[in-house]
Design a protein around this motif. Structure first.
Motif, PDB file in Angstrom:
ATOM      1  N   ASP A   1       0.809  -1.225   0.000  1.00 25.52           N
ATOM      2  CA  ASP A   1       0.000   0.000   0.000  1.00 25.52           C
ATOM      3  C   ASP A   1       0.840   1.272   0.000  1.00 25.52           C
ATOM      4  O   ASP A   1       0.294   2.371  -0.073  1.00 25.52           O
ATOM      5  N   ARG A   2       2.154   1.099   0.140  1.00 20.87           N
ATOM      6  CA  ARG A   2       3.086   2.242   0.162  1.00 20.87           C
ATOM      7  C   ARG A   2       2.689   3.260   1.229  1.00 20.87           C
ATOM      8  O   ARG A   2       2.492   4.442   0.965  1.00 20.87           O
ATOM      9  N   GLU A   3       2.538   2.763   2.469  1.00 19.96           N
ATOM     10  CA  GLU A   3       2.152   3.614   3.583  1.00 19.96           C
ATOM     11  C   GLU A   3       2.732   3.065   4.875  1.00 19.96           C
ATOM     12  O   GLU A   3       3.136   1.911   4.950  1.00 19.96           O
ATOM     13  N   PHE A   4       2.778   3.926   5.890  1.00 20.56           N
ATOM     14  CA  PHE A   4       3.204   3.513   7.216  1.00 20.56           C
ATOM     15  C   PHE A   4       1.968   3.087   7.993  1.00 20.56           C
ATOM     16  O   PHE A   4       0.914   3.714   7.899  1.00 20.56           O
ATOM     17  N   GLU A   5       2.112   2.017   8.758  1.00 21.18           N
ATOM     18  CA  GLU A   5       1.022   1.522   9.584  1.00 21.18           C
ATOM     19  C   GLU A   5       1.482   1.455  11.036  1.00 21.18           C
ATOM     20  O   GLU A   5       2.614   1.053  11.310  1.00 21.18           O
TER      21      GLU A   5
END
Length: 85
Positions: free
Chosen positions: A52-56
């Protein structure tokens, strides 16, 4: 010929590993901590999601006494804040 191409496609799909989440770097972690603090939250498990190319940040404790899963853009802007089930 069609059977060969179908078999080859299935083999390639199974042989190529899926991208996995990774641990954030120290610099990314510092920025995520600042972003979490701005949301009134602390702690949680921090990861970079390649798909998703995001930080979680999972299971972060927030100032309302509840736990949330938060997602941040690459510029550490909040994308989503969901109550942790």
């Amino acid at each position: 010929m069609r059977m060969l191409l179908t078999s080859l496609s299935v083999f390639v799909a199974l042989a190529v590993p899926a991208k996995a989440d990774r641990v954030v770097t120290e610099t990314e972690g510092d920025k995520l901590i600042s972003a979490l603090t701005a949301q009134g939250c602390t702690g949680g498990k921090m990861e970079w999601d390649d798909d998703d190319r995001e930080f979680e940040v999972g299971n972060a404790s927030c100032n309302d006494g509840r736990s949330y899963d938060l997602k941040f853009n690459t510029d550490f802007t909040l994308k989503n804040k969901k109550l942790d089930d």
